[in-house]
Design a protein around this motif. Structure first.
Motif, mmCIF file in Angstrom:
data_model
loop_
_atom_site.group_PDB
_atom_site.id
_atom_site.type_symbol
_atom_site.label_atom_id
_atom_site.label_comp_id
_atom_site.label_asym_id
_atom_site.label_seq_id
_atom_site.Cartn_x
_atom_site.Cartn_y
_atom_site.Cartn_z
ATOM 1 N N VAL A 155 0.836 -1.202 0.000
ATOM 2 C CA VAL A 155 0.000 0.000 0.000
ATOM 3 C C VAL A 155 0.871 1.253 0.000
ATOM 4 O O VAL A 155 0.684 2.172 -0.810
ATOM 5 N N ALA A 156 1.847 1.295 0.918
ATOM 6 C CA ALA A 156 2.719 2.465 1.022
ATOM 7 C C ALA A 156 3.528 2.661 -0.262
ATOM 8 O O ALA A 156 3.702 3.794 -0.740
ATOM 9 N N GLU A 157 4.013 1.576 -0.838
ATOM 10 C CA GLU A 157 4.829 1.686 -2.045
ATOM 11 C C GLU A 157 4.015 2.202 -3.220
ATOM 12 O O GLU A 157 4.477 3.044 -3.996
ATOM 13 N N GLY A 166 -5.216 13.029 -2.332
ATOM 14 C CA GLY A 166 -5.993 12.074 -3.115
ATOM 15 C C GLY A 166 -5.225 10.792 -3.390
ATOM 16 O O GLY A 166 -5.804 9.695 -3.373
ATOM 17 N N MET A 167 -3.914 10.917 -3.653
ATOM 18 C CA MET A 167 -3.090 9.723 -3.871
ATOM 19 C C MET A 167 -3.088 8.835 -2.638
ATOM 20 O O MET A 167 -3.220 7.605 -2.732
ATOM 21 N N GLY A 181 -4.239 4.248 -1.628
ATOM 22 C CA GLY A 181 -4.183 3.466 -0.396
ATOM 23 C C GLY A 181 -5.482 2.717 -0.152
ATOM 24 O O GLY A 181 -5.491 1.512 0.144
ATOM 25 N N GLY A 182 -6.607 3.413 -0.284
ATOM 26 C CA GLY A 182 -7.902 2.780 -0.065
ATOM 27 C C GLY A 182 -8.176 1.676 -1.061
ATOM 28 O O GLY A 182 -8.646 0.589 -0.700
ATOM 29 N N SER A 227 -14.229 1.893 0.534
ATOM 30 C CA SER A 227 -14.591 2.245 -0.840
ATOM 31 C C SER A 227 -14.972 3.722 -0.927
ATOM 32 O O SER A 227 -14.642 4.407 -1.901
ATOM 33 N N ALA A 228 -15.663 4.212 0.098
ATOM 34 C CA ALA A 228 -16.029 5.630 0.132
ATOM 35 C C ALA A 228 -14.771 6.499 0.222
ATOM 36 O O ALA A 228 -14.665 7.540 -0.440
ATOM 37 N N VAL A 229 -13.809 6.050 1.044
ATOM 38 C CA VAL A 229 -12.533 6.769 1.165
ATOM 39 C C VAL A 229 -11.806 6.780 -0.180
ATOM 40 O O VAL A 229 -11.242 7.798 -0.600
ATOM 41 N N THR A 230 -11.825 5.642 -0.856
ATOM 42 C CA THR A 230 -11.183 5.530 -2.175
ATOM 43 C C THR A 230 -11.817 6.483 -3.169
ATOM 44 O O THR A 230 -11.117 7.181 -3.918
#
Length: 521
Positions: free
Chosen positions: A66-68, A215-216, A221-222, A245-248
């Motif tokens: 996720v972090a990468e 946003g990235m 991440g989401g 999904s909402a966060v994404t």
């Protein structure tokens, strides 16, 4: 993206310090890609020592990935703000510190913090390796640097399980993290000697595309967590997945707002309007799915069906790296003489063939069944990886090459996440489907089945207990065969996915005449 100096400032032949800089970039990208999978082999041992369940243990890989994925598209902007040399030295030093945190971890929380830190700092060293090649080597020698970089990116994921398994079995799982310390010391030394000092542009922090940055983090991440955890949480039946999904969605909305209103978006998604680059992006997604998907499916098969340990499975996965090592010296010749569309097309066909040949696995299959297909998969991967990278940065202007390289690298990792999520869902669904299909085809009153049950029951003393054991044995055999059939379905799905996008190769353009293998500027 880090700005490249004018071509005339580069010498005809690179000196030792320039090659040390290239070596630093290669070492950094190797560590970053290797550490994605190095914990896979020692995961059961680590889970036991830090008190994590099997579900929680998967976060050791997910947190890093996720972090990468978040940091890779942001790397060009960060290198420009802080200066390439300063940025990479800080990233290497922090990567070392977070590796030590992982090695000393006594709890799941401590380990996840370390893995997230590793992902952020390690991911920053992948696309910047290409920038070093562009800024430190003359064009005549850039094909050599590009070949070195390509080898590290391909070898990292296949070396991870093997290195982690060997260190765990011969020393301790802690050394899978502590081994980064001496390597990072060498890396920092090479960076100090091999890269010139650069100026910081901190004023860009004031006018930065902060909507895009946020946003990235939220969007990528989401999305990655949704893909990784969706299957286990039963997708949208879970409130957790719905919230993520909402966060994404919010994250991608912020990225879109940044594209519209920022003077200089942190990542130029407008490049995807370029038909050629869009084709490269989609091909990169599938390439990532095959690379990470096959590296996941093959050890799973060997462990569950062939009873291989982590070290043995890692050796089979490592086979795909052999063609990469053998072909890299020929890359500068191929890129100068062969149309990249031909090479990418051959690579995609080889990947499809390697997956198709694996759809006939049986419960008696062992590691030897994968030798030929892994070699084919490795050869296809090296052709696709190297020439798609060239296609990505040659399809855009020099000023946009850094963003193109970042998007291509992000596409590969994101494709890996999407592929793993689909494969995990497919495996459970198809295993259950095949299990009940086999059971329904068995006739309870058939003489063959009744005789087999009677023979098995007799081996266990007969009576009701013997029959119960025989029926459990039968169900075990059915479940094993169903799982093998599910693995075959996964390889068929990869085959179909590859062949579906292969025609996009026709949208690529050949490199300009006299083109030298460029790196991201």
């Amino acid at each position: 993206m880090a700005s490249a100096p004018p071509p005339q400032t580069l010498p005809v032949k690179a000196d030792l310090s320039a090659w040390l800089g290239v070596a630093a970039g290669a070492i950094g990208s190797l560590m970053a890609t290797l550490d994605i999978s190095i914990v896979n082999a020692s995961l059961p041992t680590i889970q036991g020592e830090i008190g994590a369940s099997s579900t929680e243990g998967t976060w050791l890989a997910t947190a890093y990935l996720v972090a990468e994925i978040i940091i890779i598209p942001l790397t060009g902007w960060l290198a420009r703000v802080f200066g390439l040399r300063r940025f990479l030295i800080a990233a290497a030093a922090l990567f070392t510190g977070f590796s030590i945190v992982c090695g000393l971890s006594t709890s799941l929380t401590m380990m996840i913090i370390g893995r997230v830190g590793q992902g952020f700092t390690g991911g920053a060293m992948i696309p910047t390796a290409m920038t070093i090649i562009a800024t430190r080597l003359p064009k005549s020698q850039q094909p050599i640097g590009t070949a070195i970089f390509g080898l590290t990116v391909i070898m990292g994921p296949v070396m991870g399980p093997l290195a982690g398994g060997w260190l765990t079995e011969n020393f301790s799982w802690h050394y899978a993290f502590f081994i980064n310390v001496p390597i990072c010391v060498m890396l920092i030394t090479f960076l100090l000697v091999g890269l010139p000092k650069g100026q910081m542009k901190l004023d860009e922090l004031v006018n930065a595309d902060w909507l895009g940055v946020l946003g990235m983090v939220l969007g990528l991440g989401g999305l990655t967590v949704v893909l990784e955890e969706g299957h286990r949480e039963e997708w949208f039946q879970s409130a957790y997945i719905l919230k993520l999904s909402a966060v994404t969605l919010l994250g991608f909305s912020l990225i879109a707002a940044g594209q519209l209103y920022a003077k200089q978006p942190v990542i130029k998604l407008a490049l995807l309007r370029n038909r050629e680059f869009a084709a490269v992006f989609v091909l990169g997604l599938i390439l990532g799915s095959v690379m990470f998907g096959s590296a996941y499916v093959i050890p799973q098969f060997l462990a569950s069906i062939a009873d291989y340990n982590a070290m043995q499975a890692g050796q089979i996965v490592f086979l795909s790296g052999i063609p990469a090592m053998m072909m890299m010296p020929f890359f500068p010749i191929l890129v100068a003489r062969v149309d990249l569309r031909v090479m990418v097309g051959i690579g995609m066909i080889l990947l499809a063939l390697s997956c198709y040949l694996d759809v006939t696995l049986t419960a008696e299959s062992r590691g030897g069944e994968f030798v030929v297909t892994q070699l084919l998969r490795g050869l296809g991967t090296v052709f696709c990886m190297m020439f798609l990278n060239q296609a990505a940065i040659s399809s855009v202007s020099v000023d946009d090459a850094g963003d193109a390289s970042g998007l291509f690298n992000a596409a590969r990792n994101l494709g890996g996440s999407i592929g793993l999520a689909i494969i995990a869902t497919l495996q459970d669904g198809r295993t259950e489907f095949h299990r009940w299909t086999i059971h329904s085809s068995l006739s309870a009153n058939g003489d063959a089945l009744q005789n087999w049950v009677a023979q098995q029951a007799a081996l266990y003393g007969g009576g009701d207990d013997g029959i119960a054991i025989a029926m459990r044995t039968l169900d075990g055999k059915v479940s094993r065969d169903a799982l093998v059939m599910a693995f075959n379905d996964e390889f068929m799905a990869l085959t179909i996915a590859i062949m579906t996008v292969t025609p996009l190769v026709l949208l690529l353009r050949p490199l300009p005449k006299g083109y030298h293998a460029k790196a991201a500027h």
